[in-house]
Scaffold this active site. Sequence first.
Site, PDB file in Angstrom:
ATOM      1  N   ASP A   1      41.323  36.389  33.452  1.00 30.51           N
ATOM      2  CA  ASP A   1      42.716  36.055  33.123  1.00 30.51           C
ATOM      3  C   ASP A   1      43.372  37.249  32.438  1.00 30.51           C
ATOM      4  O   ASP A   1      42.686  38.084  31.837  1.00 30.51           O
ATOM      5  CB  ASP A   1      42.758  34.858  32.161  1.00 30.51           C
ATOM      6  CG  ASP A   1      42.209  33.596  32.797  1.00 30.51           C
ATOM      7  OD1 ASP A   1      42.172  33.520  34.036  1.00 30.51           O
ATOM      8  OD2 ASP A   1      41.801  32.697  32.038  1.00 30.51           O
ATOM      9  N   ARG A   2      44.701  37.266  32.443  1.00 28.08           N
ATOM     10  CA  ARG A   2      45.413  38.396  31.843  1.00 28.08           C
ATOM     11  C   ARG A   2      45.077  38.528  30.350  1.00 28.08           C
ATOM     12  O   ARG A   2      44.959  39.635  29.824  1.00 28.08           O
ATOM     13  CB  ARG A   2      46.935  38.220  32.041  1.00 28.08           C
ATOM     14  CG  ARG A   2      47.745  39.402  31.566  1.00 28.08           C
ATOM     15  CD  ARG A   2      49.031  39.521  32.346  1.00 28.08           C
ATOM     16  NE  ARG A   2      49.906  38.390  32.175  1.00 28.08           N
ATOM     17  CZ  ARG A   2      50.827  38.287  31.216  1.00 28.08           C
ATOM     18  NH1 ARG A   2      50.998  39.266  30.361  1.00 28.08           N
ATOM     19  NH2 ARG A   2      51.588  37.224  31.139  1.00 28.08           N
TER      20      ARG A   2
END
Length: 238
Positions: free
Chosen positions: A103-104
């Site tokens: 995920d970012r």
Amino acid sequence: MRLDKLLGKAGYGSRNQVKKLIRSQQVRVDGELAQAGNLNVDSNLQVITVSGQSLSYSPDVYYLLNKPEGVVSAVTDRKHQTVIDLIAPADRREGLYPVGRLDRDTEGLILITNNGPLGFRLLHPKHHVSKTYYAEVNGLLAPDAPAFFGNGIAFHDGTVCKPAKLEIISSSPVFSCAHITISEGKFHQIKKMFLAYGVKVTYLRRISFAQFQLGELPPGSYRQLTHEEKELLKVYLG
Ligand code: URA
């Protein structure tokens, strides 16, 4: 990369010339006579010889990167910096891509390569590649938590996770941290598993992937895989 393509790129002539070399039994891969040009090979991982001379051309690269928060696991993105943007121009190759996704807002280990089949094979469920994360959460991980994760968590949508290994590092009603190891890669899996237990992940870092360890690599930095680490990849390319 196909053997005939690699030999062509390495300067062994046209497609026909390369074909003749292979037919005349002058090409070996790890000591075995190459039977056909369409054999998938990797000169980083295998010893390829032509008339007894080993091939030094190596088009494939393998980097282990520590993805910082805020960077996306993609090749291009219109809004955000990508993991490929972190690779110095001199180290770039055509076709570089990250193996899998974080995920970012997740930090940590991600492999970057231009070896097309590798990503697909490393992520194939049959290999059960394990991934370990360091996670911080906003609540209590009670003594029953390892059993909860170890029994295979079911999400509300009916998805059932394989058993995961939870090792609590410290725990209190407002903050806990743990190592968690999974052998699959469902979307937002770690965050959803902790939510199923009743706590929210506030920080996540991947510290290992298959046999590869993040070690002390600072966020935003990367390094080439060592020769020994590249040897380990052979299992997935076979
Ligand atoms: N699980 C998550 O929830 N996020 C990641 O980035 C990786 C695994």
